[in-house]
Design a protein around this motif. Structure first.
Motif, PDB file in Angstrom:
ATOM      1  N   TRP A  11      15.851  87.948  78.917  1.00 27.87           N
ATOM      2  CA  TRP A  11      16.239  86.602  79.330  1.00 27.87           C
ATOM      3  C   TRP A  11      15.028  85.662  79.350  1.00 27.87           C
ATOM      4  O   TRP A  11      15.119  84.519  78.893  1.00 27.87           O
ATOM      5  CB  TRP A  11      16.927  86.620  80.691  1.00 27.87           C
ATOM      6  N   HIS A  42      23.926  78.977  80.608  1.00 33.59           N
ATOM      7  CA  HIS A  42      24.891  79.521  79.659  1.00 33.59           C
ATOM      8  C   HIS A  42      26.019  78.516  79.451  1.00 33.59           C
ATOM      9  O   HIS A  42      26.597  78.031  80.417  1.00 33.59           O
ATOM     10  CB  HIS A  42      25.494  80.830  80.200  1.00 33.59           C
ATOM     11  N   ILE A  46      28.587  83.684  82.411  1.00 32.45           N
ATOM     12  CA  ILE A  46      28.723  85.146  82.388  1.00 32.45           C
ATOM     13  C   ILE A  46      29.930  85.562  83.220  1.00 32.45           C
ATOM     14  O   ILE A  46      30.693  86.445  82.838  1.00 32.45           O
ATOM     15  CB  ILE A  46      27.444  85.813  82.930  1.00 32.45           C
ATOM     16  N   GLN A  58      24.112  78.857  72.129  1.00 30.68           N
ATOM     17  CA  GLN A  58      25.085  79.063  73.200  1.00 30.68           C
ATOM     18  C   GLN A  58      24.462  78.840  74.578  1.00 30.68           C
ATOM     19  O   GLN A  58      25.062  79.148  75.603  1.00 30.68           O
ATOM     20  CB  GLN A  58      25.675  80.478  73.122  1.00 30.68           C
ATOM     21  N   LEU A  59      23.235  78.321  74.555  1.00 30.36           N
ATOM     22  CA  LEU A  59      22.547  78.003  75.801  1.00 30.36           C
ATOM     23  C   LEU A  59      22.329  76.499  75.867  1.00 30.36           C
ATOM     24  O   LEU A  59      22.300  75.822  74.853  1.00 30.36           O
ATOM     25  CB  LEU A  59      21.195  78.727  75.855  1.00 30.36           C
TER      26      LEU A  59
END
Ligand SMILES: [Zn+2]
Length: 119
Positions: A11, A42, A46, A58-59
């Motif tokens: 991460w 995100h 999640i 996707q961030l």
């Protein structure tokens, strides 16, 4: 705050890469403000089944205030999907934020016709 997956090396690398690619808060960019992003969020939470280590597109790069504003909107409001501004309104007075209650009314009006009445 440093809980999984944010405490992993993977991460940390992903976050650093995202901030290198998009150093400015994307929500602030949408309203022509250049604010250094220090949070990576995100797009697909999640907790909502999103990939903990997705590709960088996707961030979302966010500044602390936009990140907390987004968190306050909650999963109901969804992830940041566009670069469009969330504040202010269109020339016709409809809000830019698609999650604004007025926007929902506009959608309903389009669906059920201009009068809003059903005969
Ligand atoms: Zn921001």
């Amino acid at each position: 705050m440093a809980k999984w997956p944010y405490n992993t090396t993977v991460w940390q690398k992903l976050r650093r890469l995202k901030l290198q690619l998009e150093p400015f808060c994307e929500e602030c960019l949408g309203i022509d403000r250049f604010v250094e992003a220090s949070h990576v969020d995100h797009r697909h939470a999640i907790s909502q089944g999103g990939d903990p280590f997705p590709s960088v597109d996707q961030l979302a790069s966010l500044c602390p205030s936009c990140h907390s504003a987004k968190t306050a909107r909650g999963p109901e409001a969804g992830a940041v999907r566009t670069r469009k501004p969330r504040k202010g309104c269109n020339p016709d007075g409809s809000p830019l934020d698609p999650h604004h209650p007025w926007a929902a009314n506009n959608r309903a009006r389009r669906l059920f016709g201009k009068s809003g009445h059903r005969h």
